[in-house]
Design a protein around this motif. Structure first.
Motif, mmCIF file in Angstrom:
data_model
loop_
_atom_site.group_PDB
_atom_site.id
_atom_site.type_symbol
_atom_site.label_atom_id
_atom_site.label_comp_id
_atom_site.label_asym_id
_atom_site.label_seq_id
_atom_site.Cartn_x
_atom_site.Cartn_y
_atom_site.Cartn_z
ATOM 1 N N GLY A 28 0.858 -1.184 0.000
ATOM 2 C CA GLY A 28 0.000 0.000 0.000
ATOM 3 C C GLY A 28 0.887 1.224 0.000
ATOM 4 O O GLY A 28 2.112 1.108 -0.104
ATOM 5 N N PRO A 29 0.332 2.394 0.134
ATOM 6 C CA PRO A 29 1.145 3.604 0.127
ATOM 7 C C PRO A 29 2.132 3.629 1.297
ATOM 8 O O PRO A 29 1.743 3.787 2.439
ATOM 9 N N GLY A 30 3.402 3.395 1.000
ATOM 10 C CA GLY A 30 4.451 3.408 2.012
ATOM 11 C C GLY A 30 4.457 2.226 2.952
ATOM 12 O O GLY A 30 5.120 2.262 3.990
ATOM 13 N N ALA A 95 6.346 -3.490 7.013
ATOM 14 C CA ALA A 95 7.230 -2.335 6.860
ATOM 15 C C ALA A 95 6.382 -1.113 6.578
ATOM 16 O O ALA A 95 5.362 -1.199 5.883
ATOM 17 N N SER A 96 6.824 0.021 7.113
ATOM 18 C CA SER A 96 6.100 1.269 6.872
ATOM 19 C C SER A 96 7.073 2.434 6.847
ATOM 20 O O SER A 96 8.124 2.410 7.482
ATOM 21 N N VAL A 97 6.671 3.460 6.093
ATOM 22 C CA VAL A 97 7.505 4.645 5.953
ATOM 23 C C VAL A 97 7.441 5.472 7.239
ATOM 24 O O VAL A 97 6.381 5.626 7.833
ATOM 25 N N ILE A 98 8.589 5.953 7.665
ATOM 26 C CA ILE A 98 8.675 6.903 8.775
ATOM 27 C C ILE A 98 8.769 8.306 8.205
ATOM 28 O O ILE A 98 8.064 9.214 8.627
ATOM 29 N N LYS A 99 9.654 8.473 7.204
ATOM 30 C CA LYS A 99 9.827 9.760 6.545
ATOM 31 C C LYS A 99 10.227 9.515 5.100
ATOM 32 O O LYS A 99 11.173 8.794 4.827
#
Length: 131
Positions: A28-30, A95-99
């Motif tokens: 998904g997104p990020g 996993a996921s985006v932090i920045k």
């Protein structure tokens, strides 16, 4: 972004991931989720899942999350913490985006065992190599 196409790309083109019985199951997104089946050749001499399996699983999940913006990335640096040993699977890494930056982005990965206990986590810094 066509996330189904991205999953198919990752699962079809990453021979190392397939060799280690890992599969992207969502993007998904990020974000992304990758699962790993565990077999005898995934274990270290003590009979627990080898740390390299954890790290590879996290790196594959972060790479998929990073590519969710349609660009390609390379891992710059990682801080990785091993918390618990697993003797069996499946293992799941989210996993996921932090920045997200223009060229450098930071992600978090968490690995859970079949009992949902947190086994390991890491922070990955990724560099955009192709826009």
């Amino acid at each position: 972004m066509d996330y189904e196409a991205q999953m198919a790309y990752s699962n079809g083109r990453n021979a190392f991931m397939r060799h280690n019985r890992m599969k992207v199951v969502s993007v998904g997104p990020g974000t992304s989720t990758v699962e790993a089946e565990i077999s005898g050749d995934s274990l270290n001499p003590k009979g627990t899942v080898h740390g390299g399996v954890y790290f590879t699983l996290a790196d594959c999940a972060v790479s998929s999350a990073a590519r969710s913006d349609g660009r390609f990335y390379s891992t710059l640096s990682v801080s990785f913490e091993y918390l618990r040993a697993a003797k069996e699977g499946p293992l799941t890494c989210t996993a996921s985006v932090i920045k997200r930056g223009e060229t450098v982005s930071v992600f978090r990965a968490e690995i859970h065992g079949p009992d949902q206990r947190l086994l390991a986590f890491g922070t990955f810094t990724m560099y955009c190599i192709e826009k």
